[in-house]
Structure formats: C-alpha cells, structure tokens
Design an enzyme around this catalytic site. Structure first.
Site, PDB file in Angstrom:
ATOM      1  N   ARG A  80       0.844  -1.197   0.000  1.00 18.56           N
ATOM      2  CA  ARG A  80       0.000   0.000   0.000  1.00 18.56           C
ATOM      3  C   ARG A  80       0.879   1.247   0.000  1.00 18.56           C
ATOM      4  NH1 ARG A  80      -1.829   1.018   4.306  1.00 18.56           N
ATOM      5  NH2 ARG A  80      -1.179  -0.774   5.542  1.00 18.56           N
ATOM      6  N   GLY A 211      -4.267  -3.691  -1.220  1.00 22.90           N
ATOM      7  CA  GLY A 211      -5.210  -2.671  -0.789  1.00 22.90           C
ATOM      8  C   GLY A 211      -5.297  -1.459  -1.714  1.00 22.90           C
ATOM      9  N   LYS A 218      -9.690  -2.278   1.676  1.00 24.68           N
ATOM     10  CA  LYS A 218      -9.391  -1.098   2.493  1.00 24.68           C
ATOM     11  C   LYS A 218     -10.190   0.118   2.027  1.00 24.68           C
ATOM     12  CE  LYS A 218      -6.341  -3.599   4.514  1.00 24.68           C
ATOM     13  NZ  LYS A 218      -6.346  -3.982   5.913  1.00 24.68           N
ATOM     14  N   SER A 260      -1.424  -3.290  10.365  1.00 21.76           N
ATOM     15  CA  SER A 260      -1.050  -4.150   9.250  1.00 21.76           C
ATOM     16  C   SER A 260       0.196  -4.965   9.582  1.00 21.76           C
ATOM     17  CB  SER A 260      -0.782  -3.287   8.016  1.00 21.76           C
ATOM     18  OG  SER A 260      -1.952  -2.563   7.696  1.00 21.76           O
ATOM     19  N   ALA A 261       0.106  -6.257   9.282  1.00 18.31           N
ATOM     20  CA  ALA A 261       1.201  -7.203   9.527  1.00 18.31           C
ATOM     21  C   ALA A 261       1.589  -7.263  11.007  1.00 18.31           C
ATOM     22  CB  ALA A 261       2.410  -6.899   8.648  1.00 18.31           C
ATOM     23  N   CYS A 262       0.592  -7.180  11.890  1.00 14.39           N
ATOM     24  CA  CYS A 262       0.843  -7.285  13.330  1.00 14.39           C
ATOM     25  C   CYS A 262       0.048  -8.419  13.969  1.00 14.39           C
ATOM     26  CB  CYS A 262       0.561  -5.958  14.014  1.00 14.39           C
ATOM     27  SG  CYS A 262       1.781  -4.710  13.570  1.00 14.39           S
ATOM     28  N   SER A 378       5.045 -10.224   0.758  1.00 11.62           N
ATOM     29  CA  SER A 378       4.447 -11.203  -0.163  1.00 11.62           C
ATOM     30  C   SER A 378       3.206 -11.785   0.508  1.00 11.62           C
ATOM     31  CB  SER A 378       5.445 -12.303  -0.517  1.00 11.62           C
ATOM     32  OG  SER A 378       5.982 -12.894   0.637  1.00 11.62           O
ATOM     33  N   ARG A 410       2.669  -3.492  17.752  1.00  8.63           N
ATOM     34  CA  ARG A 410       3.962  -4.185  17.697  1.00  8.63           C
ATOM     35  C   ARG A 410       4.956  -3.265  18.398  1.00  8.63           C
ATOM     36  NH1 ARG A 410       6.725  -7.786  13.875  1.00  8.63           N
ATOM     37  NH2 ARG A 410       4.730  -8.209  12.855  1.00  8.63           N
ATOM     38  N   ASP A 505       0.300 -19.725  21.626  1.00 10.87           N
ATOM     39  CA  ASP A 505       0.389 -19.403  23.053  1.00 10.87           C
ATOM     40  C   ASP A 505      -0.384 -18.136  23.406  1.00 10.87           C
ATOM     41  OD1 ASP A 505       1.866 -21.547  24.284  1.00 10.87           O
ATOM     42  OD2 ASP A 505       3.579 -20.909  23.067  1.00 10.87           O
TER      43      ASP A 505
HETATM   44  P1  GTP Z   1      -2.458  -7.533   7.505  1.00  6.45           P
HETATM   45  O1  GTP Z   1      -2.977  -8.577   6.591  1.00  6.45           O
HETATM   46  O2  GTP Z   1      -1.364  -6.721   6.912  1.00  6.45           O
HETATM   47  O3  GTP Z   1      -3.528  -6.660   8.068  1.00  6.45           O
HETATM   48  O4  GTP Z   1      -1.668  -8.313   8.705  1.00  6.45           O
HETATM   49  P2  GTP Z   1      -2.154  -9.155   9.970  1.00  6.45           P
HETATM   50  O5  GTP Z   1      -2.457  -8.226  11.097  1.00  6.45           O
HETATM   51  O6  GTP Z   1      -3.201 -10.128   9.601  1.00  6.45           O
HETATM   52  O7  GTP Z   1      -0.793  -9.920  10.381  1.00  6.45           O
HETATM   53  P3  GTP Z   1      -0.419 -11.468  10.244  1.00  6.45           P
HETATM   54  O8  GTP Z   1      -1.235 -12.341  11.143  1.00  6.45           O
HETATM   55  O9  GTP Z   1      -0.395 -11.826   8.815  1.00  6.45           O
HETATM   56  O10 GTP Z   1       1.067 -11.449  10.824  1.00  6.45           O
HETATM   57  C1  GTP Z   1       2.076 -10.625  10.276  1.00  6.45           C
HETATM   58  C2  GTP Z   1       3.445 -11.129  10.661  1.00  6.45           C
HETATM   59  O11 GTP Z   1       3.579 -11.182  12.077  1.00  6.45           O
HETATM   60  C3  GTP Z   1       3.721 -12.542  10.154  1.00  6.45           C
HETATM   61  O12 GTP Z   1       5.049 -12.617   9.741  1.00  6.45           O
HETATM   62  C4  GTP Z   1       3.478 -13.405  11.366  1.00  6.45           C
HETATM   63  O13 GTP Z   1       4.232 -14.590  11.336  1.00  6.45           O
HETATM   64  C5  GTP Z   1       3.920 -12.490  12.521  1.00  6.45           C
HETATM   65  N1  GTP Z   1       3.168 -12.782  13.762  1.00  6.45           N
HETATM   66  C6  GTP Z   1       1.825 -12.981  13.874  1.00  6.45           C
HETATM   67  N2  GTP Z   1       1.482 -13.262  15.143  1.00  6.45           N
HETATM   68  C7  GTP Z   1       2.622 -13.242  15.866  1.00  6.45           C
HETATM   69  C8  GTP Z   1       2.925 -13.462  17.247  1.00  6.45           C
HETATM   70  O14 GTP Z   1       2.050 -13.736  18.082  1.00  6.45           O
HETATM   71  N3  GTP Z   1       4.231 -13.335  17.627  1.00  6.45           N
HETATM   72  C9  GTP Z   1       5.214 -13.035  16.716  1.00  6.45           C
HETATM   73  N4  GTP Z   1       6.465 -12.930  17.166  1.00  6.45           N
HETATM   74  N5  GTP Z   1       4.969 -12.828  15.403  1.00  6.45           N
HETATM   75  C10 GTP Z   1       3.690 -12.931  14.983  1.00  6.45           C
HETATM   76  C1  SPV Z   2      -2.988  -4.299   5.352  1.00  3.80           C
HETATM   77  O1  SPV Z   2      -2.010  -3.654   4.934  1.00  3.80           O
HETATM   78  O2  SPV Z   2      -3.542  -4.034   6.445  1.00  3.80           O
HETATM   79  C2  SPV Z   2      -3.498  -5.433   4.563  1.00  3.80           C
HETATM   80  C3  SPV Z   2      -2.923  -5.690   3.240  1.00  3.80           C
HETATM   81  O3  SPV Z   2      -4.424  -6.106   5.008  1.00  3.80           O
HETATM   82  S1  SPV Z   2      -3.609  -4.674   1.998  1.00  3.80           S
HETATM   83  O4  SPV Z   2      -4.807  -5.333   1.503  1.00  3.80           O
HETATM   84  O5  SPV Z   2      -2.619  -4.544   0.925  1.00  3.80           O
HETATM   85  O6  SPV Z   2      -3.952  -3.397   2.546  1.00  3.80           O
HETATM   86 MN    MN Z   3      -5.006  -5.432   7.120  1.00  7.00          MN
END
Ligand code: GTP
Ligand code: SPV
Ligand code: MN
Length: 596
Positions: A80, A211, A218, A260-262, A378, A410, A505
């Site tokens: 994004r 997105g 989004k 995002s990605a958390c 990716s 995060r 966990d």
């Molecule tokens: P978006 O799709 O971007 O909105 O992301 P999301 O919030 O769905 O995040 P996702 O569950 O895909 O996790 C993102 C990254 O964080 C991945 O590399 C996961 O492996 C890592 N991750 C997820 N949960 C945990 C956790 O509890 N602990 C740790 N250390 N890493 C985690």
């Molecule tokens: C995010 O960035 O929160 C996502 C991936 O879920 S995207 O659909 O590209 O926005």
């Molecule tokens: Mn998202």
C-alpha cells in the site's frame, strides 16, 4: 470498433444507473472490450487461462498445489502507498490532519487525465461484488471496473462476486460503490488512490497491488465504510473476528485491531496449545469487522470479506497450521519465492532453506544470499472455505456478538503483554494512543514506532479526532459494551529476543481476557489498567517465554510514552475529544507520583 465497446455482448443487468456509469467510464478509459464478470467457476477458469497466456499468472505444481498460481507484481508496486492515498472531501477539515486530502474536482480532473485511454488494448472487467453476507441487511454492493485480470481473479476470491451482487443491487438501485481501477503504466509518479466518500466512489490508478487495487477491501470496507459508519452510528474497523469455544461448549466472540502485519490473521486462525484441550478457536474474519448494536444491546460484528489476503513470511506449520492448510489449493501467491519444480517458499517457512530458489522478482537465488527470496509483504489470496477452522457463523447475516475488543500494537519495549481497560472511555484512550512499529505492508521505513489509533491510521475515511469522538459516543449506544483490552505480542529483550512466544500461546492471554469478561478471574489494578495477578495467566507447559519481563510495567518508560502521546494529540488538533487528553493527564499524574 471502440466507442460502443459492448456491441454484441449481452449485459447482465438492466440497471440504468450502473449501465450509464460503466459506459461513461469506458468512454474515458477506452478499453478494447468490456467484460462483465458473473462469478461462475467457468469464468474463473477462463480468466485464469487468459492470465496464464499473458504471463500475469505462472503455474505452480498442480499436483502439490491444485488451482494455485504465482504472480509477481511490478517491483515498484509491492505494498500500500499511504503517501499516495487521498480522501477527497469538499473540505480539508473533513479529511483531517492524518489523511492526505485533495479537492474532489481536482482529483477527478487529475485522474481523468491518467485514465484517458489507459485501457487501450486491454479488457475492462466489470466486477460486481458484495461486501458482507449476501443476505445481510448490513451488506454493501460495489462495482469495480478494472483492467487487471489479476485484480478480477483476486476479487473473485476476496468478495462474493458476480451475479450475487447484481441480484442484490436490482434493476433500479443507485446504491452501489463506484470503483474505477486502472494499472495504467504502473508509474509511481502517476499513482493515486482517491476516495470520494460523499459520492460513494473510489478512483485508483497506477498500482495493481493489494489494498491499492482490490477496492472492496481497504478502500470500500474501511475508508468509505468508516465514513458511513460515523453518520449511521456503527463501526467499520480494521479488526479480526474470532470465535472461542470452551470445553463446555460456551462460545465467545472477540474482535481485534492490530495494525497491518501485526498478527490479525494469525490470531484469528490460532490453534490453542495442548494444555487447553477442549478449547476451539475458529475464524469469523481476519482483517475487517463491521459492528452494529443489536436489539439485545450487544455489539454484533460481520466480516465483509470472503477470502484472506494474508502475509506469507512467517507462516509455517508451527506458527499457523490452519493458514498452511488454507493455502494448499485454489490460492494465488504474490511475490513469494518459488522452487524450479513449482513449489512456493518464503522466509520463515518450515524446514531447511532450499539451496536454490527463484526469488520474488523471478531471479535465481541461492541460500545464504543477503537478499530476501520472498518479498517481506508477499501474500496469499485464499477463499475462506479453505480454512479448516472457519466458524459456521462467518456467513451469518446478523453477525456475531462481541464480548471483547482487543487493541494490539507491535512494540519492542514499554507495552506489557496484556492490559484490561478501566472502562469504555479508558478503552478508547488505549486504542487512540496505540503505538506500533511500521511494517512492510505499506511502503516507507519499517520498524519506526508511530501512533496507529485502533489500527486505523491508514484506513479512516475522515477526520481522526472526529473518529475518536465517534468511538466515545458509542458508549451510550451500546447498553452491553464489550470489555476492552490492549495486548503486545512483540516485546523484546535487550538482546532482541521475543519475550513471549506468541501464535498459539496467545490463547493463554485470550483465556485470561475471556475470564475477565465473565468476572471469573482477578486482576491487579495499575495506573495503566488491570493486569493479570501473579499466577492468573495459565502458563502450564509454556516454553520460550520470559513471562515476568513480558508482563512487566515500568512506569519510568511511560513518562516518555506519555510525552509522545501528547505530540500525537497535538497532531490530531482541535477535534481531539477533551476526555482523551484528560485521560492522558490523569495517567501522567499517577505515573509521576509513582516514579518520584
Ligand atoms: P495484515 O494482513 O497486513 O492486516 O496483517 P495481519 O495483522 O493479519 O498480520 P499477520 O497475522 O499476517 O502477521 C504478520 C506477521 O507477524 C507474520 O510474519 C506473522 O508470522 C507475525 N506474527 C503474527 N502473530 C505473531 C505473534 O504472536 N508473535 C510473533 N512474534 N509474530 C507474529
Ligand atoms: C494491510 O495492509 O492491512 C493489509 C494488506 O491487510 S492490503 O490489503 O494490501 O492493505
Ligand atoms: Mn489489514
């Protein structure tokens, strides 16, 4: 013959508003042909073949990964683009200080120039879709016009796509989101993601990624929907929804906003550790929740999506077995690495790193290379039906009742594993001040702490202070509000190791939160909120954790944190609800008293 691009083809609707708009957009973009999507299996196969022929999709091993294909995006187009995302309201104040703003007329004019003839030589796919269970009164219809077959195929996975949407729209209604998307020349200098909340319209140009391009997600389900939610008294949020069933068969639903990605997808698909025998966690949604107050006074949530656009790196059989099973078939993989024999790979995959791979750009890659084989952002696109842990309630038109709302950033430091808010206002304060280290989900620096209120900083379609005021105003609208929590799975030791193992966990923390909702377990009241008392977290069999360090509250660190919150509140400016600054001041007083 270009002008009447549809001569001969029968159009699947007689809705005059829809037809007129499609004609007008086609006149501007000048595609060679217009193709209406019906969402059938036959159509999916035909589009897949088109994409394969054009090299947009690359086949993977169909024995190991049936129905799975690889796509690599333009290397300049991998996430994004928040700096190119605009809220186009009549006044700048409506967009607020945290959004980029462009005047609607200026945006339409500028982008018209970019769309003009941008689809020459291409097909314009008309993609009708529904966000939300098709029979739900809360569902919304959108139409995305796109010149990307990859986007059309993704929309077929991510949404209820095709005839179902035209049926829901009917022959007369004007109630549909008008989404126009063209990859155009994929030039970052000519890339814009523009939202027109007053017109229920989205214009996106220059990107084919995630997105930016899958407009139901989004753009519609968060930015436009949040604007509607404000005026209609509900919430459109960047939240997972999960179902937790206890051994005695009691069900609770929780919604979680992590940036995002958390960790939303992982939390929503979590498998509880062995010590939690009899507990089942199921997924209702992994990214977006639309929540309304039900007749019973509780908050009810639906997941508007129909698929997962999930982060690949870090996904493996140990961290997320449900995701690994979900992506075994009928999945599109974008920007992952591949083996020569058509398997997929990414950093954090199970087992040994292969000696040789093809990296996400299509280049040969060798183990030990300093470059990553898969792009950090990716992703996989997979249908919800593939998820072995899918909750049967995912398609329930009325949604599911929410017992707890969890905010989670995060944070390597400062923020403890879990806190329960002291009430709704304090919960809104915790969400409003949530900080999180930036990730590869958006372009720009990674690992920088920024405030990301309710994980909505990039997704709120209107002024941030007004949004926070809307959250506060929900208190009087929800007679039986959920409990509000803050979590942090990402705290690290001084030498950079996770203090908490995370993933499955996290059930241990979820269990404490659910017990708190039912008043079954005690807590310690701290200036920051309630925390588990010594012995309250079930840590039987827990390995690889430093629970004391993960849960520790060091009030000295909070002085700096509260200063940074003050800066953030200043940025929000005059629409910041005074209650929130009051909460900060009260906390600062307590922290100062405790530290001096
Ligand atoms: P978006 O799709 O971007 O909105 O992301 P999301 O919030 O769905 O995040 P996702 O569950 O895909 O996790 C993102 C990254 O964080 C991945 O590399 C996961 O492996 C890592 N991750 C997820 N949960 C945990 C956790 O509890 N602990 C740790 N250390 N890493 C985690
Ligand atoms: C995010 O960035 O929160 C996502 C991936 O879920 S995207 O659909 O590209 O926005
Ligand atoms: Mn998202």
């Amino acid at each position: 013959m270009r002008a009447s691009v549809e001569s001969g083809e029968k159009r699947p609707t007689s809705n005059p508003h829809l037809l007129a708009w499609v004609d007008e957009m086609a006149k501007m973009c000048k595609p060679d042909r217009v193709s209406w999507c019906d969402g059938s299996a036959e159509e999916k196969q035909r589009l897949t073949e088109e994409a394969l022929k054009a090299g947009v999709l690359i086949p993977l091993d169909q024995k190991k990964l049936p129905g799975c294909y690889f796509h690599h995006s333009n290397p300049n187009d991998v996430a994004r683009v928040e700096h190119l995302t605009f809220i186009c309201t009549p006044t700048k104040d409506e967009a607020g200080p945290t959004n980029n703003w462009m005047a609607p007329q200026e945006a339409y004019q500028k982008l018209s120039g970019l769309y003009d003839g941008s689809m020459k030589g291409r097909t314009m796919y008309v993609v009708p879709y529904v966000m939300g269970p098709a029979r739900s009164p809360f569902a919304k219809v959108g139409i995305e016009l796109t010149d990307s077959v990859y986007v059309a195929l993704n929309m077929g996975i991510m949404t209820r796509m095709g005839k179902v949407a035209l049926d829901r729209l009917g022959a007369e209604s004007k109630e549909f989101n008008k989404g126009l998307h063209s990859v155009a020349d994929s030039n970052p200098d000519r890339r814009f993601i523009c939202h027109f909340p007053q017109d229920n319209a989205i214009w996106s140009v220059g990107s084919g990624y995630g997105g930016n391009a899958l407009l139901g997600k989004k753009c519609l389900a968060l930015r436009i929907a949040s604007y509607l939610a404000k005026s209609e008294g509900w919430l459109a949020e960047h939240m997972l929804i999960l179902e937790a069933e206890s051994p005695s068969g009691e069900k609770h639903y929780v919604a979680g906003a992590f940036p995002s990605a958390c960790g939303k997808t992982n939390f929503a698909m979590m498998i509880p550790p062995a010590q939690f025998q009899g507990w089942k966690v199921r997924t209702v949604g992994d990214d977006i929740a639309w929540m309304r107050v039900g007749d019973d006074g509780r908050l009810w949530a639906v997941n508007p999506e129909y698929g997962y656009f999930g982060v690949a790196p870090g996904t493996n059989r140990k961290t997320n077995p449900n995701a690994m099973d979900t992506i075994k078939k009928d999945t599109l993989y974008t920007n992952v690495a591949r083996s020569k024999d058509g398997d997929v790979w990414w950093e954090g995959m199970d087992g040994e790193t292969p000696a040789e791979l093809i990296d996400w750009k299509g280049q040969p890659w060798k183990k030990g290379s300093s470059e990553k084989a898969a792009h950090p952002n990716s992703r996989f696109t997979a249908p919800v039906q593939n998820n072995p842990a899918l909750s049967p309630s995912y398609d329930d038109p009325k949604g599911v009742p929410i017992s707890a709302i969890i905010f989670g950033g995060r944070r390597s430091t400062t923020v403890p594993l879990v806190l329960q808010s002291l009430g709704w206002k304090h919960g809104v304060y915790l969400g409003a001040t949530m900080g999180s280290e930036t990730t590869a989900a958006a372009t720009g620096a990674v690992g920088v702490v920024r405030r990301d209120p309710m994980a909505m900083l990039p997704f709120c379609g209107y002024d941030m202070g007004t949004y926070l005021g809307h959250w506060l105003s929900m208190e009087k609208r929800i007679p039986k509000p959920p409990q509000v929590f803050l979590v942090n799975w990402f705290r690290k030791s001084a030498d950079g190791k996770w203090l908490w193992p995370g993933y499955g966990d996290n059930m241990r923390v979820l269990k404490w939160m659910l017990d708190r909702c039912e008043g079954k377990v005690g807590a310690t009241e701290t200036p920051l909120g309630f925390t588990p008392k010594q012995g309250d977290l079930d840590v039987r069999g827990l390995e690889g954790a430093d629970v004391a360090a993960a849960t520790r509250i060091d009030l000295k660190e909070w002085v700096g944190e509260l200063d940074s919150q003050a800066e953030w509140f200043q940025k929000i400016g005059k629409t910041l609800p005074p209650v929130l600054e009051q909460q900060r001041q009260d906390l600062l007083k307590k922290v100062k008293a405790a530290t001096t």
